[in-house]
Scaffold this motif. Structure first.
Motif, PDB file in Angstrom:
ATOM      1  N   ARG A   1       0.978  -1.175   0.024  1.00 23.51           N
ATOM      2  CA  ARG A   1      -0.001  -0.091   0.064  1.00 23.51           C
ATOM      3  C   ARG A   1       0.979   1.187   0.082  1.00 23.51           C
ATOM      4  N   VAL A   2       0.440   2.120  -0.899  1.00 21.59           N
ATOM      5  CA  VAL A   2       1.431   3.437  -0.923  1.00 21.59           C
ATOM      6  C   VAL A   2       0.670   4.433  -0.186  1.00 21.59           C
ATOM      7  N   ASP A   3       1.348   4.980   0.882  1.00 17.75           N
ATOM      8  CA  ASP A   3       0.752   6.181   1.795  1.00 17.75           C
ATOM      9  C   ASP A   3       0.971   7.657   0.961  1.00 17.75           C
ATOM     10  N   VAL A   4      -0.200   7.972   0.456  1.00 17.10           N
ATOM     11  CA  VAL A   4      -0.088   9.184  -0.484  1.00 17.10           C
ATOM     12  C   VAL A   4      -0.485  10.536   0.377  1.00 17.10           C
ATOM     13  N   SER A   5      -0.641  10.255   1.714  1.00 20.19           N
ATOM     14  CA  SER A   5      -1.058  11.343   2.676  1.00 20.19           C
ATOM     15  C   SER A   5      -0.215  12.340   2.694  1.00 20.19           C
ATOM     16  N   GLY A   6       1.054  12.228   2.550  1.00 23.73           N
ATOM     17  CA  GLY A   6       2.288  13.148   2.352  1.00 23.73           C
ATOM     18  C   GLY A   6       2.586  13.586   0.873  1.00 23.73           C
ATOM     19  N   CYS A   7       1.909  13.236  -0.089  1.00 20.12           N
ATOM     20  CA  CYS A   7       2.415  13.434  -1.466  1.00 20.12           C
ATOM     21  C   CYS A   7       1.121  14.320  -2.139  1.00 20.12           C
ATOM     22  N   THR A   8       1.632  15.122  -3.135  1.00 20.63           N
ATOM     23  CA  THR A   8       0.917  15.843  -3.882  1.00 20.63           C
ATOM     24  C   THR A   8       0.979  15.257  -5.373  1.00 20.63           C
ATOM     25  N   ILE A   9       0.152  15.637  -6.426  1.00 22.02           N
ATOM     26  CA  ILE A   9       0.265  15.271  -7.576  1.00 22.02           C
ATOM     27  C   ILE A   9       1.284  16.296  -8.045  1.00 22.02           C
ATOM     28  N   GLU A  10       2.067  15.728  -9.017  1.00 18.34           N
ATOM     29  CA  GLU A  10       3.314  16.609  -9.597  1.00 18.34           C
ATOM     30  C   GLU A  10       3.262  16.682 -11.004  1.00 18.34           C
ATOM     31  N   HIS A  11       3.330  17.588 -11.732  1.00 12.67           N
ATOM     32  CA  HIS A  11       3.566  17.738 -13.154  1.00 12.67           C
ATOM     33  C   HIS A  11       5.045  17.764 -13.502  1.00 12.67           C
ATOM     34  N   VAL A  12       5.369  16.866 -14.415  1.00 17.31           N
ATOM     35  CA  VAL A  12       6.327  16.559 -14.916  1.00 17.31           C
ATOM     36  C   VAL A  12       6.810  17.757 -15.844  1.00 17.31           C
ATOM     37  N   LEU A  13       6.049  17.825 -16.672  1.00 18.52           N
ATOM     38  CA  LEU A  13       6.119  18.984 -17.639  1.00 18.52           C
ATOM     39  C   LEU A  13       5.260  20.047 -16.953  1.00 18.52           C
ATOM     40  N   PRO A  14       6.138  21.152 -16.313  1.00 17.25           N
ATOM     41  CA  PRO A  14       5.348  22.150 -15.306  1.00 17.25           C
ATOM     42  C   PRO A  14       4.314  22.718 -15.958  1.00 17.25           C
ATOM     43  N   GLN A  15       3.496  23.527 -14.973  1.00 18.40           N
ATOM     44  CA  GLN A  15       2.384  24.049 -15.357  1.00 18.40           C
ATOM     45  C   GLN A  15       2.847  25.722 -16.119  1.00 18.40           C
ATOM     46  N   THR A  16       4.057  25.936 -15.419  1.00 19.12           N
ATOM     47  CA  THR A  16       4.665  27.482 -15.854  1.00 19.12           C
ATOM     48  C   THR A  16       5.580  26.830 -16.791  1.00 19.12           C
ATOM     49  N   LEU A  17       5.901  27.176 -18.057  1.00 18.59           N
ATOM     50  CA  LEU A  17       7.009  26.947 -18.620  1.00 18.59           C
ATOM     51  C   LEU A  17       8.074  27.857 -18.557  1.00 18.59           C
ATOM     52  N   THR A  18       9.378  27.419 -18.554  1.00 19.06           N
ATOM     53  CA  THR A  18      10.331  28.175 -18.660  1.00 19.06           C
ATOM     54  C   THR A  18      11.213  28.233 -19.841  1.00 19.06           C
ATOM     55  N   PRO A  19      12.160  29.122 -20.103  1.00 16.62           N
ATOM     56  CA  PRO A  19      12.750  28.905 -21.519  1.00 16.62           C
ATOM     57  C   PRO A  19      13.214  27.470 -21.725  1.00 16.62           C
ATOM     58  N   ALA A  20      13.931  26.715 -20.763  1.00 14.15           N
ATOM     59  CA  ALA A  20      14.448  25.416 -20.939  1.00 14.15           C
ATOM     60  C   ALA A  20      13.294  24.517 -21.563  1.00 14.15           C
ATOM     61  N   TRP A  21      12.252  24.560 -20.631  1.00 18.07           N
ATOM     62  CA  TRP A  21      11.199  23.612 -21.012  1.00 18.07           C
ATOM     63  C   TRP A  21      10.537  23.934 -22.124  1.00 18.07           C
ATOM     64  N   LYS A  22      10.453  25.087 -22.743  1.00 16.79           N
ATOM     65  CA  LYS A  22       9.980  25.630 -24.067  1.00 16.79           C
ATOM     66  C   LYS A  22      10.669  24.840 -25.167  1.00 16.79           C
TER      67      LYS A  22
END
Length: 287
Positions: free
Chosen positions: A150-171
């Motif tokens: 069983r995975v305890d997700v109580s301390g986790c949040t959903i992470e966007h690998v490709l972030p919600q806000t793009l930086t020049p490097a990500w673009k």
């Protein structure tokens, strides 16, 4: 009652498979399932259903709920569907097959395998269902990887690998996989919230919109197998996100069985079909 106690405290259930399914539905947090669960447990108490049949029946119920979230099906009408299940299956046996057929018949929106595959690539899962339900889908997919712990997700949040806000490097990274005539912003909007780009982490605030090379190093040290798999990638763009979405979709299909293929969903009324065809003729963005 003793039956209600098993729903509220699944650890009191003696059968391992039934206990696991009841635990998952408790975590899911939809109390409307209680009357149906009480009926199923009562059928077993009366001797008209076995442990294995109850475990499969609750799995079909779990599958129905999970597939609705994965395909971003609105919750409108869900309570009515679940409440009507009891009188519909009360006199039918085996109870697991009866429940699966009931959920598959009419306009109850039990997502098919093809709908799940399409949704994995296109649906913004980050905004589907409740936040705890989205986290649970990812956690249950993680549990399937190795030891099924069983995975305890109580301390986790959903992470966007490709972030919600793009930086020049990500673009720059995202631009390498653009389709003809597509902009970086368009690709980002389509991909960022889909299943293939989401994972779980306890370090969301630290990772944020860091470059993939930085995220990759952190994912490689993660205790979650899904993050270590992401770390195996050299880059992260459309191809990697869609490939991961496809792989996770196949895992969803294996873990959560779909509707009864012999059951007939309610056909769309001709008036609705006519309206849909008329709407299809409108140019995109037009009224």
């Amino acid at each position: 009652s003793l039956l209600l106690e098993r729903i509220l405290r699944p650890e009191t259930e003696r059968h391992p498979a039934v206990r696991e399914r009841l635990t998952r539905l408790k975590d899911w947090g939809t109390t409307t399932v209680y009357p149906l669960l009480l009926h199923l447990l009562d059928r077993r108490r009366q001797g008209s259903a076995s442990d294995d049949e109850i475990a499969r029946a609750v799995l079909y119920l779990e599958s129905y709920l999970v597939r609705r979230v994965v395909t971003n099906r609105a919750t409108a009408g869900l309570n009515r569907v679940l409440l009507r299940a009891v009188p519909e299956i009360a006199e039918k046996a085996p109870v697991d097959a009866a429940l699966r057929t009931y959920l598959s018949t009419g306009r109850k929106f039990f997502a098919t395998d093809d709908q799940v595959r399409a949704a994995a690539r296109t649906v913004p899962l980050y905004y589907s269902g409740r936040s705890n339900q989205r986290k649970l889908v990812l956690a249950w997919l993680e549990e399937d990887h190795e030891a099924r712990e069983r995975v305890d997700v109580s301390g986790c949040t959903i992470e966007h690998v490709l972030p919600q806000t793009l930086t020049p490097a990500w673009k720059d990274m995202l631009a390498a996989g653009l389709e003809e005539g597509e902009s970086v912003d368009d690709a980002h909007a389509v991909l960022v919230h889909t299943l293939g780009n989401l994972t779980l982490t306890a370090y969301n605030s630290e990772l944020g919109n860091q470059p993939f090379v930085t995220k990759r190093a952190e994912y490689a040290k993660s205790g979650l197998r899904m993050n270590r798999e992401i770390a195996e990638q050299e880059t992260w763009g459309r191809a990697q996100i869609e490939q991961r979405a496809d792989a996770l979709a196949e895992r969803i299909l294996r873990l959560w069985p779909g509707p009864d293929e012999r059951a007939q969903p309610e056909p769309i009324r001709e008036s609705w079909g006519l309206m849909n065809r008329a709407l299809a003729e409108l140019p995109p963005g037009a009224w």
